[in-house]
Write a protein that holds these residues in place. Structure first.
Motif, PDB file in Angstrom:
ATOM      1  N   MET A  76     -37.767 -23.375  30.948  1.00  0.00           N
ATOM      2  CA  MET A  76     -37.685 -22.273  30.001  1.00  0.00           C
ATOM      3  C   MET A  76     -38.810 -21.269  30.234  1.00  0.00           C
ATOM      4  O   MET A  76     -38.590 -20.049  30.212  1.00  0.00           O
ATOM      5  CB  MET A  76     -37.746 -22.827  28.580  1.00  0.00           C
ATOM      6  CG  MET A  76     -37.519 -21.807  27.490  1.00  0.00           C
ATOM      7  SD  MET A  76     -37.501 -22.588  25.869  1.00  0.00           S
ATOM      8  CE  MET A  76     -39.162 -23.241  25.803  1.00  0.00           C
ATOM      9  N   VAL A  77     -40.010 -21.754  30.491  1.00  0.00           N
ATOM     10  CA  VAL A  77     -41.140 -20.863  30.762  1.00  0.00           C
ATOM     11  C   VAL A  77     -40.886 -20.062  32.045  1.00  0.00           C
ATOM     12  O   VAL A  77     -41.183 -18.861  32.121  1.00  0.00           O
ATOM     13  CB  VAL A  77     -42.445 -21.671  30.863  1.00  0.00           C
ATOM     14  CG1 VAL A  77     -43.587 -20.790  31.346  1.00  0.00           C
ATOM     15  CG2 VAL A  77     -42.793 -22.278  29.515  1.00  0.00           C
ATOM     16  N   TYR A  80     -38.471 -17.280  31.248  1.00  0.00           N
ATOM     17  CA  TYR A  80     -39.135 -16.182  30.536  1.00  0.00           C
ATOM     18  C   TYR A  80     -39.910 -15.307  31.513  1.00  0.00           C
ATOM     19  O   TYR A  80     -39.888 -14.068  31.413  1.00  0.00           O
ATOM     20  CB  TYR A  80     -40.086 -16.734  29.475  1.00  0.00           C
ATOM     21  CG  TYR A  80     -39.417 -17.497  28.360  1.00  0.00           C
ATOM     22  CD1 TYR A  80     -38.039 -17.408  28.150  1.00  0.00           C
ATOM     23  CD2 TYR A  80     -40.155 -18.328  27.523  1.00  0.00           C
ATOM     24  CE1 TYR A  80     -37.431 -18.116  27.130  1.00  0.00           C
ATOM     25  CE2 TYR A  80     -39.548 -19.025  26.498  1.00  0.00           C
ATOM     26  CZ  TYR A  80     -38.189 -18.925  26.306  1.00  0.00           C
ATOM     27  OH  TYR A  80     -37.592 -19.627  25.305  1.00  0.00           O
ATOM     28  N   SER A  81     -40.595 -15.951  32.438  1.00  0.00           N
ATOM     29  CA  SER A  81     -41.371 -15.193  33.418  1.00  0.00           C
ATOM     30  C   SER A  81     -40.459 -14.368  34.320  1.00  0.00           C
ATOM     31  O   SER A  81     -40.765 -13.207  34.637  1.00  0.00           O
ATOM     32  CB  SER A  81     -42.211 -16.164  34.257  1.00  0.00           C
ATOM     33  OG  SER A  81     -42.914 -15.485  35.264  1.00  0.00           O
ATOM     34  N   SER A  84     -39.160 -11.369  32.418  1.00  0.00           N
ATOM     35  CA  SER A  84     -40.206 -10.374  32.201  1.00  0.00           C
ATOM     36  C   SER A  84     -40.496  -9.568  33.464  1.00  0.00           C
ATOM     37  O   SER A  84     -40.682  -8.343  33.406  1.00  0.00           O
ATOM     38  CB  SER A  84     -41.483 -11.062  31.719  1.00  0.00           C
ATOM     39  OG  SER A  84     -42.526 -10.133  31.538  1.00  0.00           O
ATOM     40  N   THR A  92     -37.698 -10.137  27.001  1.00  0.00           N
ATOM     41  CA  THR A  92     -38.048 -11.552  26.951  1.00  0.00           C
ATOM     42  C   THR A  92     -37.784 -12.150  25.580  1.00  0.00           C
ATOM     43  O   THR A  92     -37.407 -13.330  25.472  1.00  0.00           O
ATOM     44  CB  THR A  92     -39.527 -11.734  27.332  1.00  0.00           C
ATOM     45  OG1 THR A  92     -39.783 -11.065  28.566  1.00  0.00           O
ATOM     46  CG2 THR A  92     -39.876 -13.192  27.483  1.00  0.00           C
ATOM     47  N   THR A  93     -37.956 -11.377  24.528  1.00  0.00           N
ATOM     48  CA  THR A  93     -37.734 -11.903  23.185  1.00  0.00           C
ATOM     49  C   THR A  93     -36.289 -12.355  22.993  1.00  0.00           C
ATOM     50  O   THR A  93     -36.031 -13.350  22.313  1.00  0.00           O
ATOM     51  CB  THR A  93     -38.082 -10.840  22.133  1.00  0.00           C
ATOM     52  OG1 THR A  93     -37.333  -9.644  22.394  1.00  0.00           O
ATOM     53  CG2 THR A  93     -39.560 -10.508  22.162  1.00  0.00           C
ATOM     54  N   VAL A  95     -34.338 -13.531  25.372  1.00  0.00           N
ATOM     55  CA  VAL A  95     -34.191 -14.791  26.106  1.00  0.00           C
ATOM     56  C   VAL A  95     -34.797 -15.936  25.300  1.00  0.00           C
ATOM     57  O   VAL A  95     -34.247 -17.047  25.263  1.00  0.00           O
ATOM     58  CB  VAL A  95     -34.853 -14.685  27.495  1.00  0.00           C
ATOM     59  CG1 VAL A  95     -34.682 -15.983  28.278  1.00  0.00           C
ATOM     60  CG2 VAL A  95     -34.258 -13.524  28.277  1.00  0.00           C
ATOM     61  N   MET A  96     -35.902 -15.683  24.636  1.00  0.00           N
ATOM     62  CA  MET A  96     -36.551 -16.717  23.831  1.00  0.00           C
ATOM     63  C   MET A  96     -35.722 -17.097  22.608  1.00  0.00           C
ATOM     64  O   MET A  96     -35.853 -18.205  22.087  1.00  0.00           O
ATOM     65  CB  MET A  96     -37.934 -16.232  23.387  1.00  0.00           C
ATOM     66  CG  MET A  96     -38.904 -16.018  24.529  1.00  0.00           C
ATOM     67  SD  MET A  96     -40.475 -15.288  24.007  1.00  0.00           S
ATOM     68  CE  MET A  96     -41.134 -16.599  22.992  1.00  0.00           C
ATOM     69  N   THR A 101     -30.510 -22.707  24.466  1.00  0.00           N
ATOM     70  CA  THR A 101     -31.781 -23.294  24.882  1.00  0.00           C
ATOM     71  C   THR A 101     -32.475 -23.982  23.724  1.00  0.00           C
ATOM     72  O   THR A 101     -32.981 -25.107  23.854  1.00  0.00           O
ATOM     73  CB  THR A 101     -32.691 -22.202  25.465  1.00  0.00           C
ATOM     74  OG1 THR A 101     -32.029 -21.562  26.557  1.00  0.00           O
ATOM     75  CG2 THR A 101     -34.003 -22.782  25.934  1.00  0.00           C
ATOM     76  N   GLY A 161     -32.325 -16.496  32.395  1.00  0.00           N
ATOM     77  CA  GLY A 161     -33.357 -15.674  33.011  1.00  0.00           C
ATOM     78  C   GLY A 161     -32.875 -14.779  34.127  1.00  0.00           C
ATOM     79  O   GLY A 161     -33.667 -13.994  34.663  1.00  0.00           O
ATOM     80  N   THR A 166     -29.599 -11.408  31.404  1.00  0.00           N
ATOM     81  CA  THR A 166     -30.565 -10.792  30.480  1.00  0.00           C
ATOM     82  C   THR A 166     -30.096  -9.409  30.044  1.00  0.00           C
ATOM     83  O   THR A 166     -30.232  -9.036  28.872  1.00  0.00           O
ATOM     84  CB  THR A 166     -31.945 -10.699  31.153  1.00  0.00           C
ATOM     85  OG1 THR A 166     -32.340 -11.993  31.620  1.00  0.00           O
ATOM     86  CG2 THR A 166     -32.981 -10.189  30.164  1.00  0.00           C
TER      87      THR A 166
END
Length: 425
Positions: A76-77, A80-81, A84, A92-93, A95-96, A101, A161, A166
């Motif tokens: 997941m991290v 996000y990267s 971004s 990114t928000t 995706v979070m 997920t 991602g 996205t």
């Protein structure tokens, strides 16, 4: 329009820890459920179904779910990267806030806690032989849930991602905000005429914070206006950047004898406004269009050099702006109790400037991007000529001026001029 408490609840529900906490509590409660209902199980049943195997199964679930959760968090991290760096940090928000997920991680954490509590309760003898049967049945259900979540999670990982996925999220969030604003052009309040001259007795309410307006609770403002017998003229909308000392609203007393009511209502008005450090997609259509435009501009940068993504985003912008131009049922009348709250509406010029201007500037040297932009403007002018035609002509002329200053071949400039004439006919 959405009240403040509903908006806050909606924001909390999108946080990762919220679902994880709910699933964790559910896992603990499920593990302890067998202790409460063990007396309802016949004593002869444990020997028949082999409930003694629950110790080993719980141990396997506990060890495997801990490893799966760690792997999922690292994945997941990384997603996000990737979102971004490859798309834009503003996306990114979204995706979070991905529910698939969050549900997967919450299921893994909840299953881990379920097995952990079950092992502890088994070691203390709290279940007994009858409670093991009920625990065994719950374990079967948990295993089925884990298998289903894993299969869904594996399929979802192939898209998480990625640039296209996205952009889909940004487009969906923007269209939702645009459709909502079309339905409530003044957020449930009354229209604030742009040429209205306020009386000299009006009181100005200024901001004590610096940041972006995320939410305006119009219903709460309506109650304040009715309680204090005032009219509220807001100078801000969701997405507006405010700073200390900036006028947020003007307060006009309905009765000259109660002109001091505006001072009493100031704190209540500020409490109905949510100001934070960043913009959000909800209730802010201009932010979504700006993010789409930013994605296209990034794709057109020399470092990325991906005009195909920019062309794709232009098509998504046309779909999004089509929602603004479609005839829909609009609640232009104030909601009950909100007729004393006046807000400004968005203009077509604002929306077009947010989306088309940056792409036109950054893609001025690329013929294919200019052609796609002009065709997008032609499409919008045909979708709703009364609403879009004039602003489309304005942006087409601006695009042509930029292209003429950067394109080297006269043939390319003539091709764009021909498209512009098609729009103005």
């Amino acid at each position: 329009m959405i009240a403040r408490w509903r908006w806050v609840t909606n924001q909390l529900s999108k946080r990762l820890w919220f679902r994880a906490s709910l699933f964790s509590l559910l896992g603990v409660a499920t593990a302890l459920l067998a202790v409460v209902f063990k007396d309802f199980i016949p004593e002869s049943l444990p020997a028949r179904i082999g409930a003694d195997a629950v110790d080993k199964i719980l141990g396997i679930i506990a060890s495997s779910m801990l490893a799966v959760t760690t792997f999922s968090l690292s994945t997941m991290v990384s997603a996000y990267s990737a979102a971004s760096s490859a798309v834009t940090p503003r996306a990114t928000t979204l995706v979070m806030e991905d529910t698939t997920t969050q549900n997967a991680l919450a299921t893994f954490i909840g299953s881990f806690l379920f097995s952990l509590v079950g092992i502890i309760a088994l070691s203390t003898g709290a279940y007994g032989t009858q409670g093991r049967v009920l625990l065994f049945a719950v374990i079967i259900a948990v295993v089925i849930l884990i298998v289903y979540t894993l299969l869904r999670w594996i399929d979802h990982l192939s898209k998480l991602g990625r640039v296209g996925e996205t952009i889909d999220r940004v487009e969906k969030a923007t269209m939702a905000a645009v459709s909502q604003r079309v339905k409530w052009p003044y957020l449930g309040g009354a229209g604030y005429p742009p040429d209205l001259v306020l009386p000299p007795s009006s009181q100005r309410l200024t901001s004590g914070q610096t940041g972006y307006v995320q939410h305006i609770d119009v219903k709460a403002l309506g109650l304040v206006a009715k309680e204090h017998h005032v009219r509220l003229y807001l100078e801000i909308l969701p997405g507006s950047f405010v700073h200390v000392g900036m006028p947020l609203a003007h307060i006009v007393a309905l009765d000259r004898e109660r002109i001091d009511e505006g001072i009493l209502a100031a704190d209540k008005i500020l409490a109905a406004l949510t100001i934070d450090v960043r913009r959000t997609f909800e209730h802010d259509p201009r932010f979504g269009l700006s993010v789409l435009s930013e994605i296209a501009s990034r794709a057109l940068s020399p470092a990325v050099n991906d005009p195909g993504t920019a062309i794709d985003v232009i098509g998504r912008g046309v779909r999004t702006l089509t929602c603004w131009g479609k005839p829909q049922i609009s609640s232009s009348k104030p909601d009950p109790g909100c007729d004393l709250v006046y807000l400004r509406g968005l203009t077509v010029e604002d929306l077009f400037n947010d989306f088309f201007s940056p792409i036109s500037r950054d893609g001025a040297s690329l013929l294919e991007v200019n052609v796609r932009l002009l065709k997008a403007l032609i499409s919008l002018s045909q979708i709703n000529p009364m609403l879009f035609r004039q602003v489309c002509i304005k942006h087409a002329d601006l695009l042509l001026n930029r292209a003429n200053a950067t394109l080297l071949l006269q043939y390319e400039r003539d091709q764009l001029s021909s498209l512009v004439r098609t729009l103005t006919l």
